[in-house]
Design a protein around this motif. Structure first.
Motif, PDB file in Angstrom:
ATOM      1  N   ASN A 125       0.852  -1.076  -0.064  1.00  0.00           N
ATOM      2  CA  ASN A 125      -0.113   0.061  -0.078  1.00  0.00           C
ATOM      3  C   ASN A 125       0.762   1.142  -0.043  1.00  0.00           C
ATOM      4  OD1 ASN A 125      -2.410  -1.508  -0.079  1.00  0.00           O
ATOM      5  ND2 ASN A 125      -2.277  -1.460   2.168  1.00  0.00           N
ATOM      6  N   ALA A 126       1.936   1.237   0.790  1.00  0.00           N
ATOM      7  CA  ALA A 126       2.715   2.434   0.870  1.00  0.00           C
ATOM      8  C   ALA A 126       3.476   2.718  -0.435  1.00  0.00           C
ATOM      9  CB  ALA A 126       3.971   2.464   2.098  1.00  0.00           C
ATOM     10  N   LYS A 127       3.861   1.505  -1.136  1.00  0.00           N
ATOM     11  CA  LYS A 127       4.690   1.631  -2.296  1.00  0.00           C
ATOM     12  C   LYS A 127       3.748   2.466  -3.374  1.00  0.00           C
ATOM     13  CE  LYS A 127       4.795  -1.989  -4.589  1.00  0.00           C
ATOM     14  NZ  LYS A 127       5.576  -3.549  -4.885  1.00  0.00           N
ATOM     15  N   TYR A 128       2.607   2.007  -3.309  1.00  0.00           N
ATOM     16  CA  TYR A 128       1.700   2.393  -4.605  1.00  0.00           C
ATOM     17  C   TYR A 128       1.045   3.723  -4.348  1.00  0.00           C
ATOM     18  CZ  TYR A 128       1.925  -1.854  -7.218  1.00  0.00           C
ATOM     19  OH  TYR A 128       2.221  -2.904  -8.165  1.00  0.00           O
ATOM     20  N   GLU A 129       1.000   3.822  -2.947  1.00  0.00           N
ATOM     21  CA  GLU A 129       0.663   5.287  -2.576  1.00  0.00           C
ATOM     22  C   GLU A 129       1.538   6.258  -2.817  1.00  0.00           C
ATOM     23  OE1 GLU A 129      -0.705   7.871   1.278  1.00  0.00           O
ATOM     24  OE2 GLU A 129      -0.574   5.830   1.756  1.00  0.00           O
ATOM     25  N   TYR A 130       2.883   6.065  -2.877  1.00  0.00           N
ATOM     26  CA  TYR A 130       3.803   6.954  -3.254  1.00  0.00           C
ATOM     27  C   TYR A 130       3.858   7.098  -4.656  1.00  0.00           C
ATOM     28  CZ  TYR A 130       8.504   8.566  -4.195  1.00  0.00           C
ATOM     29  OH  TYR A 130       9.542   9.426  -4.636  1.00  0.00           O
ATOM     30  N   LEU A 131       3.666   6.293  -5.446  1.00  0.00           N
ATOM     31  CA  LEU A 131       3.503   6.434  -6.807  1.00  0.00           C
ATOM     32  C   LEU A 131       2.242   7.055  -7.142  1.00  0.00           C
ATOM     33  CD1 LEU A 131       4.619   2.729  -8.056  1.00  0.00           C
ATOM     34  CD2 LEU A 131       5.877   4.937  -7.997  1.00  0.00           C
ATOM     35  N   LEU A 132       1.264   7.116  -6.411  1.00  0.00           N
ATOM     36  CA  LEU A 132      -0.073   7.764  -6.923  1.00  0.00           C
ATOM     37  C   LEU A 132       0.178   9.281  -6.578  1.00  0.00           C
ATOM     38  CD1 LEU A 132      -2.625   5.368  -5.254  1.00  0.00           C
ATOM     39  CD2 LEU A 132      -2.326   5.793  -7.681  1.00  0.00           C
ATOM     40  N   ARG A 133       0.946   9.464  -5.410  1.00  0.00           N
ATOM     41  CA  ARG A 133       1.295  10.736  -4.960  1.00  0.00           C
ATOM     42  C   ARG A 133       2.330  11.522  -5.939  1.00  0.00           C
ATOM     43  NH1 ARG A 133      -3.132  11.845  -2.324  1.00  0.00           N
ATOM     44  NH2 ARG A 133      -3.554   9.988  -0.681  1.00  0.00           N
ATOM     45  N   VAL A 134       3.188  10.791  -6.454  1.00  0.00           N
ATOM     46  CA  VAL A 134       4.275  11.108  -7.420  1.00  0.00           C
ATOM     47  C   VAL A 134       3.513  11.644  -8.825  1.00  0.00           C
ATOM     48  CG1 VAL A 134       6.355  10.819  -8.622  1.00  0.00           C
ATOM     49  CG2 VAL A 134       6.317  10.224  -6.065  1.00  0.00           C
ATOM     50  N   ARG A 135       2.520  10.910  -9.040  1.00  0.00           N
ATOM     51  CA  ARG A 135       1.746  10.980 -10.341  1.00  0.00           C
ATOM     52  C   ARG A 135       0.845  12.382 -10.157  1.00  0.00           C
ATOM     53  NH1 ARG A 135       2.955  10.963 -15.127  1.00  0.00           N
ATOM     54  NH2 ARG A 135       1.775  12.927 -15.011  1.00  0.00           N
ATOM     55  N   VAL A 136       0.411  12.654  -9.204  1.00  0.00           N
ATOM     56  CA  VAL A 136      -0.469  13.746  -8.827  1.00  0.00           C
ATOM     57  C   VAL A 136       0.615  14.903  -8.989  1.00  0.00           C
ATOM     58  CG1 VAL A 136      -1.840  14.731  -7.398  1.00  0.00           C
ATOM     59  CG2 VAL A 136      -2.110  12.565  -7.465  1.00  0.00           C
ATOM     60  N   LEU A 137       1.487  14.856  -8.133  1.00  0.00           N
ATOM     61  CA  LEU A 137       2.468  16.122  -8.356  1.00  0.00           C
ATOM     62  C   LEU A 137       2.795  16.328  -9.853  1.00  0.00           C
ATOM     63  CD1 LEU A 137       4.483  15.569  -4.947  1.00  0.00           C
ATOM     64  CD2 LEU A 137       2.657  17.297  -5.402  1.00  0.00           C
ATOM     65  N   GLU A 138       3.302  15.006 -10.475  1.00  0.00           N
ATOM     66  CA  GLU A 138       3.578  15.599 -11.799  1.00  0.00           C
ATOM     67  C   GLU A 138       2.716  15.930 -12.726  1.00  0.00           C
ATOM     68  OE1 GLU A 138       7.072  14.691 -13.312  1.00  0.00           O
ATOM     69  OE2 GLU A 138       7.007  15.216 -11.347  1.00  0.00           O
ATOM     70  N   TYR A 139       1.291  15.448 -12.265  1.00  0.00           N
ATOM     71  CA  TYR A 139       0.055  16.165 -13.189  1.00  0.00           C
ATOM     72  C   TYR A 139       0.073  17.790 -12.755  1.00  0.00           C
ATOM     73  CZ  TYR A 139      -4.709  17.705 -13.265  1.00  0.00           C
ATOM     74  OH  TYR A 139      -5.743  18.477 -13.432  1.00  0.00           O
ATOM     75  N   TYR A 140       0.542  18.077 -11.347  1.00  0.00           N
ATOM     76  CA  TYR A 140       0.423  19.728 -11.276  1.00  0.00           C
ATOM     77  C   TYR A 140       1.472  19.990 -11.994  1.00  0.00           C
ATOM     78  CZ  TYR A 140      -3.151  18.866  -7.486  1.00  0.00           C
ATOM     79  OH  TYR A 140      -4.311  18.218  -7.089  1.00  0.00           O
TER      80      TYR A 140
END
Length: 472
Positions: free
Chosen positions: A454-469
């Motif tokens: 869960n932590a691994k994929y949550e980190y990837l999700l947050r990174v993807r959101v920041l790259e989107y911004y």
């Protein structure tokens, strides 16, 4: 027989078409994004809105051209009316016709047309940016959902692995239980653990199906529960994020289509005020007309001779009344043909028209006031969006850092609990340890692996959101 062949061919074609529509497996993230961009209904609606803005922009440019209109009518009049040929009153059944061309060209109207063109151009640019924003949002949603599928698939794999381990232990304890060797409670406790692990598999499978359903809804295609997805080597790309929250926000202001669309809406509102203020300024235009008409009462008269006729008066001579006679010219009336009248009755007019606004119910004043309100609303919308994105970026950044820290902690915890379970399993199999220590160790290891995933994929999700911004 021919009809049967046609039916068979139709069935085969239908099967072939269905096979073409069916999603090919395994699916990659790039393929899912491409399919979503082609099929998503919200994106299509946004594109149609941009197309409408393009039409409005084209219309605003076309308003600079002169207007040329033709008119034609043909009718019948009964009773007292005006003969369009002679402009005299007549009391008869009359067939009439009128035709004409009207030309109007605006020379000056306070730059209303030019400001309207600028306003529509800004609106078109804003609509284009909103389509780009919709594309970015869709790509982000597909990416996050895809990662959620991979996470749930890994959790399902872990749940199945735990279930298999429990089943193997249960088989070993079952033989001991049948031989009445050891503690019978170990066997029943392991049965309870088996039920718990089976429930975990069911829950993980349902979560995976829900994630797949969410993805196929974004793709606007029928769901295929058997389709598989290509894994992403997520472990290799888990590293410290190279940008700060302020840098992400700065990139968002410069690159995101959302802010560009809001700025274009603001520029369009400013041009709208200028266009509305043209209502205070006189309008100058050129006009020209070409008209003709026809009347069934119109006739052409030809002199055919003369005749003696009584005037109705009398002259008395020696007591005798004598009628007064006169010499009258005789005319022959002939109807004038339609096309002859159309040609002969042509008349033109042209000139300059000036319209000076004096009092129009405060329409111009109210239009300017409304456009100013729209401008203030656009400013507030831009400010509100900027504040919302800044807060969202800061929250996503904090969650990203927290997920990365938890990932490293859970990674060490997972390695520790994995080794602890290996030791306790050996001890439990050799009868040195009890079932409580074994199950505790097993559950600790399982929970650590779940938390790590869960932590691994949550980190990837947050990174993807920041790259989107950042607009990447």
């Amino acid at each position: 027989m021919i009809n049967k062949h046609i039916i068979y061919i139709g069935i085969l074609m239908g099967i072939q078409l269905y096979a073409q529509e069916k999603v090919q497996a395994p699916l990659t993230l790039e393929y899912c994004i491409e399919m979503a961009l082609d099929n998503n209904l919200d994106l299509k609606k946004s594109t149609l809105s941009k197309d409408a803005s393009q039409v409005n922009f084209n219309q605003s440019k076309a308003a600079l051209l002169p207007t040329l209109n033709a008119n034609y009518n043909l009718g019948v009049s009964n009773g007292r009316s005006i003969d369009p040929y002679t402009n005299d009153y007549v009391d008869q059944k009359l067939t009439f016709s009128n035709a004409g061309l009207n030309l109007n060209f605006t020379v000056f109207n306070g730059f209303r047309l030019l400001n309207s063109i600028r306003q529509r151009r800004y609106s078109l640019n804003a609509a284009a940016m909103e389509v780009a924003e919709q594309r970015q949002n869709l790509i982000l949603e597909v990416t996050l959902t895809y990662l959620q599928i991979l996470n749930n698939r890994d959790l399902l794999t872990l749940a199945k692995s735990r279930l298999e381990t429990t089943r193997n232990q249960l088989k070993r304890l079952e033989s001991l239980y049948e031989e009445e060797f050891g503690n019978p409670a170990d066997y029943t406790d392991m049965q309870g653990q088996l039920a718990l692990d089976m429930t975990s598999v069911i829950n993980a499978r349902n979560s995976l199906k829900e994630a797949k359903l969410n993805l196929f809804q974004l793709l606007n295609t029928a769901m295929d529960t058997d389709v598989d997805f290509v894994s992403i080597p997520v472990t290799d790309i888990i590293k410290e994020y190279p940008y700060t929250a302020d840098e992400v926000f700065s990139d968002a202001l410069a690159n995101m289509a959302t802010f560009k669309a809001k700025q274009f809406r603001l520029d369009a509102a400013e041009s709208g005020i200028k266009a509305a203020r043209s209502g205070y300024i006189p309008k100058i235009s050129l006009f020209g007309q070409l008209n003709t008409n026809y009347s069934s009462a119109a006739q052409f008269f030809t002199e055919t001779g003369t005749s003696i006729a009584e005037t109705g008066g009398f002259v008395t001579v020696n007591g005798t009344d004598y009628p007064v006679l006169t010499n009258e010219t005789i005319f022959f009336g002939e109807d004038i043909r339609y096309m002859d009248q159309i040609k002969n009755n042509v008349y033109t007019s042209f000139g300059v028209a000036v319209t000076i606004p004096l009092l129009n119910g405060f329409q111009s004043k109210n239009n300017v006031a409304l456009e100013k309100i729209k401008l203030e609303a656009a400013k507030i919308d831009l400010q509100s969006t900027t504040l919302q994105f800044k807060n969202a970026i800061e929250q996503a950044y904090i969650k990203m850092e927290s997920a990365l820290e938890r990932y490293h902690i859970y990674k060490k915890q997972s390695e520790a609990f994995d080794e602890s379970f290996r030791i306790n399993e050996i001890r439990f199999n050799n009868g040195v340890s009890n079932i409580v220590a074994y199950l505790t160790s097993k559950n600790n290891m399982d929970n650590a692996m779940i938390n790590l995933s869960n932590a691994k994929y949550e980190y990837l999700l947050r990174v993807r959101v920041l790259e989107y911004y950042r607009g990447v």
